[in-house]
Design an enzyme around this catalytic site. Sequence first.
Site, PDB file in Angstrom:
ATOM      1  N   PHE A   1       0.851  -1.209   0.000  1.00  0.00           N
ATOM      2  CA  PHE A   1       0.000   0.000   0.000  1.00  0.00           C
ATOM      3  C   PHE A   1       0.878   1.248   0.000  1.00  0.00           C
ATOM      4  O   PHE A   1       0.667   2.185   0.749  1.00  0.00           O
ATOM      5  CB  PHE A   1      -0.952  -0.037   1.200  1.00  0.00           C
ATOM      6  CG  PHE A   1      -2.193   0.788   1.020  1.00  0.00           C
ATOM      7  CD1 PHE A   1      -2.988   0.643  -0.112  1.00  0.00           C
ATOM      8  CD2 PHE A   1      -2.584   1.708   1.979  1.00  0.00           C
ATOM      9  CE1 PHE A   1      -4.137   1.400  -0.292  1.00  0.00           C
ATOM     10  CE2 PHE A   1      -3.734   2.476   1.821  1.00  0.00           C
ATOM     11  CZ  PHE A   1      -4.510   2.317   0.681  1.00  0.00           C
TER      12      PHE A   1
ATOM     13  N   ILE B   1       2.281   3.834  -5.347  1.00  0.00           N
ATOM     14  CA  ILE B   1       1.622   3.397  -6.593  1.00  0.00           C
ATOM     15  C   ILE B   1       0.314   2.672  -6.265  1.00  0.00           C
ATOM     16  O   ILE B   1      -0.700   2.860  -6.944  1.00  0.00           O
ATOM     17  CB  ILE B   1       2.576   2.528  -7.443  1.00  0.00           C
ATOM     18  CG1 ILE B   1       3.795   3.363  -7.856  1.00  0.00           C
ATOM     19  CG2 ILE B   1       1.861   1.980  -8.674  1.00  0.00           C
ATOM     20  CD1 ILE B   1       4.917   2.585  -8.542  1.00  0.00           C
TER      21      ILE B   1
ATOM     22  N   ARG C   1       6.986  -6.287  -9.878  1.00  0.00           N
ATOM     23  CA  ARG C   1       8.182  -6.969 -10.370  1.00  0.00           C
ATOM     24  C   ARG C   1       7.825  -8.405 -10.721  1.00  0.00           C
ATOM     25  O   ARG C   1       7.071  -9.070  -9.994  1.00  0.00           O
ATOM     26  CB  ARG C   1       9.293  -6.962  -9.311  1.00  0.00           C
ATOM     27  CG  ARG C   1      10.068  -5.672  -9.244  1.00  0.00           C
ATOM     28  CD  ARG C   1      10.854  -5.400 -10.545  1.00  0.00           C
ATOM     29  NE  ARG C   1      11.584  -4.151 -10.521  1.00  0.00           N
ATOM     30  CZ  ARG C   1      11.166  -3.004 -11.059  1.00  0.00           C
ATOM     31  NH1 ARG C   1       9.983  -2.932 -11.654  1.00  0.00           N
ATOM     32  NH2 ARG C   1      11.935  -1.928 -11.023  1.00  0.00           N
TER      33      ARG C   1
ATOM     34  N   GLU D   1      12.880 -10.852 -17.764  1.00  0.00           N
ATOM     35  CA  GLU D   1      12.747  -9.878 -18.858  1.00  0.00           C
ATOM     36  C   GLU D   1      14.011  -9.819 -19.693  1.00  0.00           C
ATOM     37  O   GLU D   1      15.101  -9.854 -19.130  1.00  0.00           O
ATOM     38  CB  GLU D   1      12.436  -8.491 -18.280  1.00  0.00           C
ATOM     39  CG  GLU D   1      11.085  -8.472 -17.598  1.00  0.00           C
ATOM     40  CD  GLU D   1      10.726  -7.119 -17.006  1.00  0.00           C
ATOM     41  OE1 GLU D   1      11.401  -6.123 -17.309  1.00  0.00           O
ATOM     42  OE2 GLU D   1       9.756  -7.080 -16.239  1.00  0.00           O
TER      43      GLU D   1
ATOM     44  N   HIS E   1       6.660  -4.167 -20.036  1.00  0.00           N
ATOM     45  CA  HIS E   1       7.186  -3.260 -18.994  1.00  0.00           C
ATOM     46  C   HIS E   1       7.015  -1.786 -19.390  1.00  0.00           C
ATOM     47  O   HIS E   1       7.994  -1.054 -19.559  1.00  0.00           O
ATOM     48  CB  HIS E   1       8.653  -3.577 -18.680  1.00  0.00           C
ATOM     49  CG  HIS E   1       9.075  -3.101 -17.323  1.00  0.00           C
ATOM     50  ND1 HIS E   1       9.982  -3.772 -16.534  1.00  0.00           N
ATOM     51  CD2 HIS E   1       8.711  -2.012 -16.595  1.00  0.00           C
ATOM     52  CE1 HIS E   1      10.159  -3.120 -15.395  1.00  0.00           C
ATOM     53  NE2 HIS E   1       9.385  -2.047 -15.405  1.00  0.00           N
TER      54      HIS E   1
ATOM     55  N   GLY F   1       5.190   0.404 -17.519  1.00  0.00           N
ATOM     56  CA  GLY F   1       4.750   1.168 -16.341  1.00  0.00           C
ATOM     57  C   GLY F   1       5.026   2.657 -16.399  1.00  0.00           C
ATOM     58  O   GLY F   1       4.112   3.479 -16.272  1.00  0.00           O
TER      59      GLY F   1
HETATM   60  C1  8YV Z   1      11.381   1.857 -14.955  1.00  0.00           C
HETATM   61  C2  8YV Z   1      10.211   0.583 -13.094  1.00  0.00           C
HETATM   62  O1  8YV Z   1      11.169   2.284 -16.235  1.00  0.00           O
HETATM   63  O2  8YV Z   1      11.038   2.488 -11.981  1.00  0.00           O
HETATM   64  C3  8YV Z   1      10.760   1.306 -11.926  1.00  0.00           C
HETATM   65  O3  8YV Z   1      10.908   0.667 -10.882  1.00  0.00           O
HETATM   66  O4  8YV Z   1       9.753  -0.481 -12.973  1.00  0.00           O
HETATM   67  C4  8YV Z   1      10.174   1.095 -14.494  1.00  0.00           C
HETATM   68  O5  8YV Z   1       8.966   1.683 -14.749  1.00  0.00           O
HETATM   69  C5  8YV Z   1      12.620   1.041 -14.905  1.00  0.00           C
HETATM   70  O6  8YV Z   1      12.825   0.534 -13.633  1.00  0.00           O
HETATM   71  C6  8YV Z   1      13.819   1.828 -15.341  1.00  0.00           C
HETATM   72  O7  8YV Z   1      14.969   1.508 -14.616  1.00  0.00           O
END
Ligand code: 8YV
Length: 322
Positions: A155, A158, A241, A270, A288, A290
């Site tokens: 929590f 994000i 992750r 990955e 990936h 995000g």
């Molecule tokens: C990043 C991510 O782009 O920031 C994070 O933890 O998972 C990603 O969105 C990536 O880690 C870049 O290092």
Amino acid sequence: MTKPKILITRPWPAGAQAYMQSRYDVTVNDAAPLTPAQLSEAMTQYDAVCPTVTDKLTVEVFATPNARVKMIGNFGAGYEHIDINAAKAAGITVSNTPDVLTEATADIALMLMLMTSRRASEAERQLRDGGWKGWGTTAMMGQSLQGKTLGLVGFGRIAQATAHKARQALGMEIAYYSRRQAAPDIEAAHGARYVASLDELAAQSDILSLHTPGGPETHHMVNHRLLSLMKKSAILINTARGSVVKEDDLAEALKAGTIWAAGLDVYEREPIVHDALLPLNNAVLLPHLGSATVETREAMGMRAARNVDQFFAGEAVGDRVA
Ligand code: 8YV
């Protein structure tokens, strides 16, 4: 005074990279991701290294003899690819880039919730493959999210942003499990109900969304046992992750109908995606994404730059994690 020598291990968005180049003696690796041997060599050549999630900064890398690096300014919020204890032991400062990617990552969690519940990838594939036979009363029926329970594992920032968006935009009920219960005002702000165990949260959730860090503590937290506790109609979302989910077990659960669907943005190995996941229509698989917006990636670069600036100015590093 000579400028500090800095290695940027993958090219950054233009603005942030130009900023770094205006202040430091910067080398940008625009070839393939660095090998462990190249990372070890970099430790002896630079004053700071700015890595990403694709660079494994292991105990061995930190043990490189005659290391010159004093600072690791990670481009990214997650830092389980960096051995923090080894960095501390070597007296190396490490920073990350939290906050600036919160909204973008929560957007991807929401997108995966909608894509899985409404079968968006499967339906689009059918259309592009010429298989759409026209509107039908029972064609491609998904699930409504209104009033359903979103169970958040972890929590932090994000997870809370995901809760906010899911509650405001989709009308979902919010439950969460975390090692520590959040303060009452934070719970109240999100209408969030604390569930005291992960097993219970898994059993109660219509969507279970993962927001924990990676690393040994959360490794394969979602496995056959946990998946079997979930509802048959449940959806698993992972924007955290890949290591948190045992992909073998997930593929089996999706095939067997133990759970209804999964939306993944991250993977155990990955960029390799488990080949048992690839043919499954009830798995939505993103590469990936995000934090992948122009605005967010520039902001991540500038946040990493700020940490580097603070370090070389002898100031406290804002996002120091080691
Ligand atoms: C990043 C991510 O782009 O920031 C994070 O933890 O998972 C990603 O969105 C990536 O880690 C870049 O290092």
